[in-house]
Every structure is written in C-alpha cells, then in structure tokens.
Design a protein around this motif. Structure first.
Motif, PDB file in Angstrom:
ATOM      1  N   ILE A 271      -4.959 -21.890  38.813  1.00  0.00           N
ATOM      2  CA  ILE A 271      -5.894 -21.463  39.857  1.00  0.00           C
ATOM      3  C   ILE A 271      -5.772 -19.965  40.116  1.00  0.00           C
ATOM      4  N   GLU A 272      -4.534 -19.432  40.051  1.00  0.00           N
ATOM      5  CA  GLU A 272      -4.306 -18.019  40.361  1.00  0.00           C
ATOM      6  C   GLU A 272      -5.126 -17.110  39.453  1.00  0.00           C
ATOM      7  N   HIS A 273      -5.015 -17.343  38.123  1.00  0.00           N
ATOM      8  CA  HIS A 273      -5.641 -16.381  37.215  1.00  0.00           C
ATOM      9  C   HIS A 273      -6.951 -16.855  36.615  1.00  0.00           C
ATOM     10  N   CYS A 274      -7.302 -18.143  36.793  1.00  0.00           N
ATOM     11  CA  CYS A 274      -8.558 -18.637  36.238  1.00  0.00           C
ATOM     12  C   CYS A 274      -9.623 -18.875  37.304  1.00  0.00           C
ATOM     13  N   MET A 275      -9.252 -18.828  38.591  1.00  0.00           N
ATOM     14  CA  MET A 275     -10.261 -19.016  39.623  1.00  0.00           C
ATOM     15  C   MET A 275     -10.169 -17.966  40.723  1.00  0.00           C
ATOM     16  N   PHE A 276      -8.993 -17.836  41.368  1.00  0.00           N
ATOM     17  CA  PHE A 276      -8.866 -16.896  42.476  1.00  0.00           C
ATOM     18  C   PHE A 276      -9.251 -15.477  42.068  1.00  0.00           C
ATOM     19  N   SER A 277      -8.861 -15.079  40.856  1.00  0.00           N
ATOM     20  CA  SER A 277      -9.135 -13.709  40.407  1.00  0.00           C
ATOM     21  C   SER A 277     -10.638 -13.448  40.341  1.00  0.00           C
ATOM     22  N   PHE A 278     -11.419 -14.442  39.878  1.00  0.00           N
ATOM     23  CA  PHE A 278     -12.866 -14.256  39.760  1.00  0.00           C
ATOM     24  C   PHE A 278     -13.549 -14.340  41.117  1.00  0.00           C
ATOM     25  N   ILE A 279     -13.022 -15.181  42.001  1.00  0.00           N
ATOM     26  CA  ILE A 279     -13.566 -15.231  43.367  1.00  0.00           C
ATOM     27  C   ILE A 279     -13.373 -13.876  44.043  1.00  0.00           C
ATOM     28  N   LEU A 297     -20.170 -17.095  48.827  1.00  0.00           N
ATOM     29  CA  LEU A 297     -19.602 -16.188  47.832  1.00  0.00           C
ATOM     30  C   LEU A 297     -18.673 -16.931  46.885  1.00  0.00           C
ATOM     31  N   ILE A 298     -17.881 -17.842  47.428  1.00  0.00           N
ATOM     32  CA  ILE A 298     -16.982 -18.629  46.580  1.00  0.00           C
ATOM     33  C   ILE A 298     -17.789 -19.522  45.648  1.00  0.00           C
ATOM     34  N   LYS A 302     -19.184 -17.423  39.078  1.00  0.00           N
ATOM     35  CA  LYS A 302     -19.388 -17.972  37.728  1.00  0.00           C
ATOM     36  C   LYS A 302     -18.891 -16.972  36.698  1.00  0.00           C
ATOM     37  N   THR A 303     -18.575 -17.455  35.513  1.00  0.00           N
ATOM     38  CA  THR A 303     -18.178 -16.568  34.416  1.00  0.00           C
ATOM     39  C   THR A 303     -18.952 -16.942  33.161  1.00  0.00           C
ATOM     40  N   LYS A 304     -18.964 -16.032  32.202  1.00  0.00           N
ATOM     41  CA  LYS A 304     -19.663 -16.279  30.944  1.00  0.00           C
ATOM     42  C   LYS A 304     -19.020 -17.416  30.152  1.00  0.00           C
ATOM     43  N   LYS A 305     -17.745 -17.668  30.424  1.00  0.00           N
ATOM     44  CA  LYS A 305     -17.047 -18.726  29.697  1.00  0.00           C
ATOM     45  C   LYS A 305     -17.236 -20.101  30.340  1.00  0.00           C
ATOM     46  N   GLY A 306     -18.056 -20.168  31.383  1.00  0.00           N
ATOM     47  CA  GLY A 306     -18.412 -21.470  31.923  1.00  0.00           C
ATOM     48  C   GLY A 306     -17.749 -21.875  33.218  1.00  0.00           C
TER      49      GLY A 306
END
Length: 352
Positions: A271-279, A297-298, A302-306
């Motif tokens: 969650i730290e580096h695959c979600m929180f960082s993008f949020i 906002l949360i 979205k990211t290009k990788k899905g």
C-alpha cells in the motif's frame, strides 16, 4: 506550471534533441530542480547519472555551447551489456530470487545486497559488469536496493529476511489457489475519517472491502491473507486487532491468515509504494478543505498500469482505550504458525 505538465514538457523536448543537446538539457533540468535533481532527472529520462553529470559539467565550463563537429550516427555508440551478453539478465534474476525480500504481488522488489556485491557475483559467473550498470539493470527491472541505515527494532536482519520470505511463500500459496491477498496499513497516532484509528476501525475497513469487493471477486475463496504492519491499530501485539478479526471471521465464515511485516519495515507494505504514493501525487497542491474533497481525490487516483482506487467515508464513531480481557482472548480460534508465531497466525470461524 503544474509539476507533472512541466515534466512532460521536459521529456518532449528531450525526445527531439541529439545526444549532446539531450545531456546538456538534462543537466540544466537537474540544476533547476536543485538538491536531488540528478537523481530525479535520471528517474524521469532513464539517462545514466554520469551522463547527466557530464551535461552539468559542460554547462558550467563552457559559455558557448557549440555541438561537436561529429555526433555518433543514429544507433551508434557502445551497446548495452544486456545486448552484448544476453545471459546476464537471467543470472541477475537468479541472484535476486535468492536474495530478494518483499511482497511478491508488488511491482517494487528489494534486495539487501549492494550493487558492488551483485557485480562481484555476476563476475564470478563470467559476466563483465560494473556496479553502476548493475544499478541500472536493477532499476529497469523494478528492483530497489534496501540500505541498512538503522538497526531494525526488535528483529535481527536474518530474522527479518526470513519473515519476508515466509510472506512470499504464504502469498504465493494463496494466490495459486485463487484466494485473495490484501495489505493493511493504519496510521497510528492519527485521526482517521471522523473518529480515531482503532483496531475496530482497522478491521471494519477490511469488512467493508469484503462486502463491497471481496465476496464478489472471490466467491469461492476458502481463505483470506492479510499482510499488515507490525504496530499501530493492526499491530501484531494488539489484542483488539485479533479480537475484532475473530468477529469478522465468524461473519464471513472463512479463515483469515495474518502475516506482519517485521518492525521498522512497514515502508515495504504494498500500500505504501503502490497506492499511497500515487494518492499523494494526485492531491498534491490541492486544498483538502472537506471530507468530500478528499474522497473524490482519492477515488480519482489512477495510473497507466491499471491502478484504480475506491474510497468511502466511515462515519462511525470509534472509542479509544477499550481493553480486551485475557478471558476473551482465550476464546479466540487462533493458531500461531511455527515460524515467528508473534508475526504469523491464522484465525478460524468459531465452532457452533
């Protein structure tokens, strides 16, 4: 200019530049960013650290930046080591598989070896490579070196690495059976939603995930695995966390296995580096004036990788400081694993 738009403009400008122009332009960007600029430009462009530094040096030492009379022909120059030596990537992957820790579902892997040690091992396998090139290959293949900057609280390095490998094994087993593997990260000492971060809140979040997504996406699941931090409301020593998990298990009628990250390593939680960082990037610079704004906002992350994020506001009031008695803990249907039982355990539904 918005930071992301600025980066996009930089990359577009670089795409039309020749070799010399590109490194000098990259050097100029690094100088404009300031502290950490070289690393940032390296990350954005894929250029090597030495190339960007050379561009900076040329900018500093030459007042009139005339391109040289002869540039390398398109496609010219020294070939990359992986092209000259195709077998090197396979051997690098073997070394990483033997020495890598972390969540197998994560796009970001990590290793406790240095680029120098990895280069030495590759040289023993008859590959010609230097530490800088190792670093580039690791980065291109989504590895991140873990620097041992501080002692890990409460766990030795061998104990920590064994736990990460165990998490890997457990996760692979669940995934191969088609069972869900989720990550939980609650921020201790912080208010969450409209109330407090308690163990009841942490478990309620899992319950809502199951009701909204889990049971529909995994209708045949006979188990659920949770990767959790070692402290806070979902900590390995938190009685309330286990107590409320038992309630959840009784409700959904499937056992839950919990594997905790060792103390001091929560940064490797997916969650730290695959979600929180993008949020964080998505709401950067935007005023968080209301719960509604934050939820939007949360949810809009979205990211290009899905990657897609769903969020909801929990309006329930949670009470801090509730004590779980030892008599209640004795009633839990909990089985501690043989490896690091303080971090690994499974909770089964109560028998009727």
């Amino acid at each position: 200019m918005d930071t992301n738009k600025q980066y996009a403009w930089w990359l577009k400008a670089l795409s039309g530049a020749d070799e010399v122009q590109a490194r000098r332009f990259a050097g100029a960007i690094a100088l404009e960013i300031g502290w950490g600029g070289v690393s940032k430009v390296e990350e954005l462009t894929g250029m090597s650290h030495s190339t960007i530094s050379k561009g900076i040096e040329e900018l500093k030492t030459s007042e009139k930046l005339e391109p040289p009379e002869r540039l390398r022909a398109h496609g010219g120059g020294r070939k990359k080591v992986e092209i000259k030596d195709p077998g090197i990537l396979g051997d690098l992957e073997k070394i990483m598989d033997e020495n890598t820790s972390g969540d197998p579902m994560s796009l970001l892997k990590w290793t406790n070896k240095s680029t120098y040690k990895i280069a030495e091992e590759l040289k023993k396998l008859k590959h010609k490579i230097d530490p800088d090139t190792v670093g580039r290959l690791l980065k291109e293949n989504d590895y991140s070196l873990q620097a041992n900057k501080k002692n890990i609280e409460g766990s030795s390095v061998p104990e920590r690495d064994a736990q990460f490998r165990y998490i890997n094994e457990q996760a692979k087993e669940f995934i191969n059976q088609g069972y869900p593997v989720i990550s939980v990260d609650a921020k201790k000492k912080e208010n969450v939603g409209m109330s407090y971060d308690t163990s009841e809140f942490a478990v309620e979040s899992i319950r809502q995930w199951w009701l909204m997504f889990g049971r529909n996406n995994y209708p045949n699941a006979k188990g659920l695995m949770i990767c959790a931090d070692g402290g806070g409301s979902n900590g390995s020593r938190n009685k309330g966390w286990k107590y409320h998990l038992q309630e959840l298990v009784n409700q959904i009628k499937i056992p839950i296995t919990v594997c905790h990250y060792p103390p001091g390593t929560s940064k490797w939680n997916k969650i730290e580096h695959c979600m929180f960082s993008f949020i964080t990037m998505n709401w950067k610079g935007k005023p968080l004036v209301s719960f509604e704004t934050m939820i939007k906002l949360i949810s809009g992350t979205k990211t290009k990788k899905g990657l897609m994020v769903a969020s909801r506001l929990d309006e329930k009031e949670y009470t801090k400081g509730i004590k779980i008695l030892d008599e209640e803990m004795d009633k839990l249907q909990i089985e501690y694993h043989s490896l690091h039982p303080k971090w690994n355990y499974s909770i089964s539904p109560k028998r009727d």
